[in-house]
Scaffold this motif. Structure first.
Motif, PDB file in Angstrom:
ATOM      1  N   SER A 102       0.798  -1.303   0.082  1.00  0.00           N
ATOM      2  CA  SER A 102       0.486   0.322   0.153  1.00  0.00           C
ATOM      3  C   SER A 102       1.383   1.139  -0.036  1.00  0.00           C
ATOM      4  O   SER A 102       2.000   0.932   0.309  1.00  0.00           O
ATOM      5  N   TYR A 126       6.510  -4.005  -2.769  1.00  0.00           N
ATOM      6  CA  TYR A 126       6.250  -3.146  -3.101  1.00  0.00           C
ATOM      7  C   TYR A 126       6.228  -3.043  -5.068  1.00  0.00           C
ATOM      8  O   TYR A 126       7.013  -3.315  -5.389  1.00  0.00           O
ATOM      9  N   ASP A 127       5.291  -2.491  -5.354  1.00  0.00           N
ATOM     10  CA  ASP A 127       5.432  -2.297  -7.032  1.00  0.00           C
ATOM     11  C   ASP A 127       6.528  -2.343  -8.155  1.00  0.00           C
ATOM     12  O   ASP A 127       6.562  -2.957  -8.992  1.00  0.00           O
ATOM     13  N   THR A 148      -3.443  -4.171   1.941  1.00  0.00           N
ATOM     14  CA  THR A 148      -3.869  -4.016   0.916  1.00  0.00           C
ATOM     15  C   THR A 148      -4.813  -3.208   0.679  1.00  0.00           C
ATOM     16  O   THR A 148      -5.627  -2.471   1.239  1.00  0.00           O
ATOM     17  N   LYS A 152      -4.233  -2.032  -5.468  1.00  0.00           N
ATOM     18  CA  LYS A 152      -3.025  -3.018  -5.626  1.00  0.00           C
ATOM     19  C   LYS A 152      -3.821  -4.795  -5.400  1.00  0.00           C
ATOM     20  O   LYS A 152      -2.696  -5.624  -5.578  1.00  0.00           O
ATOM     21  N   THR A 155      -3.986  -6.781  -8.475  1.00  0.00           N
ATOM     22  CA  THR A 155      -2.486  -6.906  -8.709  1.00  0.00           C
ATOM     23  C   THR A 155      -2.316  -8.416  -8.258  1.00  0.00           C
ATOM     24  O   THR A 155      -1.319  -8.906  -8.335  1.00  0.00           O
TER      25      THR A 155
END
Length: 651
Positions: A102, A126-127, A148, A152, A155
């Motif tokens: 997040s 993390y992305d 989250t 996200k 994902t």
């Protein structure tokens, strides 16, 4: 002297004596008063600031951000206990892992504080790691629960087949029906944050508070080659840094943080830099306001919040620097003269220990100061090196104390920090008071403890902030932490005349760009050398720059063939390498080739120099096993590299 040699330390050939902060030469600090864990750290903040503002956010109404709305320390304390109880009710037991995927929000902090209260371990995701790394982390830690957002969370659902352990998603926002249906179809339970909190409110769970040696988080490094490594950090690791910063503040060597200070949280809480910063502010009972989640609106959030201490990274501070000087070009000659006169006057005053000026601060620098809200009294830059020019700029324009820190995930983000009142730039200060540092010779790079005028070598750190291990990676742990407990950073440092550390090089073939991204040049070179136009490549990145450059040896046959196809056959190989059109074509070919081979944007070079002389053993650019000698290549092509960066800055 800001650091001193450890008394009684033995003379060991091939390394210098360990040094400690001069404020605590005989003891490595561990805990601040009344706090040995991150949970007790929070209780200390509650004790100081129970009815004061703690967590603030800007509500969005019809797309417009409103003024900050706050929760007090006491209010958050109750919510933390409720959420922690709720986690226990839903099956999380002491020392279990909770994933965090997040942006920074009050709920993120509440959930993490609940982990601290009930002895759970946070695992940040993390992305920017990429989907493969996300899968690796979730699978390595066998995550069943992840906190989250719905966005996200999708994902995670899209990769559910690859992460079989995932059973429960806790959403900090309202989950829509489509998301819930998708999750249920994949046998994943969706629980909203407020549901966990409400259940905990009515079903109190018995607290199992952590001990100092218990794991607080497994924070994965961004990695350079292969998958990221999970850095296991204990409560004691974090508290040692909090202790050092509070101690130095009390000694007048750092800014003294009080309950009246305000911090804006926008750097990712998934990274240890913001996590350690937040812990320090919480201990002092500060207010923490969150950005909206959009970095393009960050300055608007800053103007509304008006922080008193600004924690940042070179990438953002460089942007402020560039914008100020860019805007200056559009102003009148009189305004430019006034700015230059004021700037030079204050720059000269820095050498005398002065950062304020009664006239210039009001007349020239007040509008610039307002860009950070107008109340900033201290700025801290870390995560990557920052240019001395930018450091001076910040001191001059914001009349603020500016500190530069150096550290890694492996030492809870903080290994050294510059001290209050030291207005010189170009160093990262002495060791934190919880750590000791030594420099070990690297003879193959000509760095030794006997170097004149100052000793140099690989930076090694030992103390209470050093991580426990790499999660499930005993071999990699042994590579970094030796038998005496010294953590080898892989960075090359130098002690200056005041015992301050200066970062001068990188031992391994890994480095950071100014924005903090790790670069593995060999990986990029291997990709580029697969292109038919390329014979050899040397990829280089300056730690004060945001992009990469490369020295390229084109393949003669392939280049001549391209020349014939483009009506350039009259030129020799040597002449082709000097043509702007050739350089432009090869650079674009490399960018396209990099994208095709999954290089990230920051991994693609932005400028190249073409040379006809191949790298060889004879010209000392290759080892006998044909590996590139990077140090020698950097020396040989230093002028070309400087020109490449100069050309980038002019575009």
């Amino acid at each position: 002297m800001q650091s001193v040699e450890v008394k009684g330390a033995p003379e060991i050939p091939g390394e210098g004596k360990p040094r400690r902060n001069a404020c605590s030469p005989d003891k490595l600090l561990d805990f601040p008063p009344e706090a040995t864990t991150l949970y007790e750290n929070f209780l200390h903040g509650v004790k100081i600031s129970g009815s004061n503002n703690f967590l603030g956010r800007r509500p969005i109404v019809d797309g417009v951000a409103q003024p900050y709305v706050w929760q007090t320390y006491s209010e958050v304390q109750q919510r933390v206990a409720n959420f922690g109880s709720g986690l226990c009710k839903f099956g999380l037991k002491p020392k279990a892992y909770l994933g965090f995927f997040s942006i920074n929000t009050p709920e993120y902090v509440i959930a993490e504080l609940a982990c601290n209260q009930y002895n759970l371990v946070s695992v940040p995701l993390y992305d920017t790691l990429g989907t493969e790394a996300l899968k690796f982390i979730i699978n390595q830690t066998a995550l069943e629960f992840v906190f989250t957002t719905s966005n996200k969370g999708r994902t995670l659902l899209d990769m559910k087949e690859s992460i079989p352990t995932l059973k429960t998603i806790i959403t900090s926002d309202d989950a829509d029906q489509d998301f819930i249906d998708q999750a249920h179809g994949l046998k994943v339970q969706v629980i909203e944050f407020k549901t966990v909190e409400n259940d905990g409110k009515t079903h109190k769970a018995e607290e199992v508070n952590p001990k100092p040696e218990d794991i607080a988080t497994i924070c994965y490094t961004s990695g350079t080659t292969g998958m990221p490594k999970g850095v296991v950090l204990t409560h004691k690791n974090f508290m040692a840094i909090v202790c050092s910063l509070i101690f130095l503040g009390e000694k007048g060597k750092m800014i003294k943080i009080t309950k009246d200070d305000v911090h804006i949280s926008y750097l990712p809480l998934a990274h240890v830099y913001e996590k350690t910063s937040a812990a320090t502010f919480i201990y002092a009972g500060c207010a923490i306001g969150f950005y909206q989640g959009d970095t393009l609106k960050l300055l608007d959030d800053i103007a509304e919040l008006k922080p008193t201490i600004f924690i940042s990274v070179p990438r953002l501070l460089n942007r402020v620097y560039d914008k100020v000087f860019a805007s200056l070009k559009g102003k009148s000659k009189v305004a430019q003269w006034m700015f230059t006169t004021a700037y030079n006057a204050k720059k000269n005053a820095l050498s005398k220990g002065q950062i304020d000026h009664w006239l210039w601060d009001k007349l020239v620098f007040a509008p610039i100061r307002e860009r950070l809200g107008g109340r900033v009294k201290a700025i801290l830059s870390a995560a990557a090196p920052i240019s001395p020019d930018v450091m001076d700029f910040l001191k001059i324009c914001f009349s603020a104390d500016v500190f530069e820190g150096y550290g890694q995930t492996e030492n809870a983000a903080a290994l050294t920090i510059s001290l209050y009142g030291d207005l010189t730039s170009g160093h990262v200060g002495p060791p934190q008071a919880c750590s000791e540092v030594k420099l070990v010779d690297v003879p193959e790079m000509n760095y030794t403890s006997n170097d004149k005028p100052y000793p140099r070598g690989e930076i090694c750190v030992r103390g209470n902030a050093v991580f426990k291990e790499y999660y499930k990676e005993p071999g990699k742990t042994k590579e970094v932490i030796d038998k005496e407990g010294w953590c080898h950073t892989g960075d090359i440092g130098m002690w200056d005349e005041l015992g301050r550390l200066v970062i001068v090089d990188r031992l391994k073939n890994i480095f950071k760009l100014a924005q903090g991204e790790y670069i593995a040049p060999e990986k990029i070179e291997n990709v580029y050398c697969k292109h038919e136009l390329i014979s050899q490549a040397f990829v280089y990145g300056e730690s004060l720059q945001t992009s990469l450059v490369a020295i390229i040896v084109p393949d003669p046959d392939a280049l001549i063939l391209w020349a014939k196809q483009n009506n350039l056959e009259k030129y020799s190989f040597e002449e082709l390498c000097e043509l702007p059109d050739t350089k432009k074509h090869i650079l674009q070919a490399l960018v396209n080739h990099g994208k095709t081979n999954d290089l990230k944007g920051f991994e693609n070079v932005k400028n190249i120099y073409l040379t006809t002389e191949g790298f060889s053993v004879e010209n000392d650019l290759l080892t006998p096993t044909f590996k590139l000698k990077r140090h020698q290549a950097k020396i040989k092509f230093q002028k070309e590299i400087e020109k490449l960066y100069s050309e980038i800055s002019q575009t």
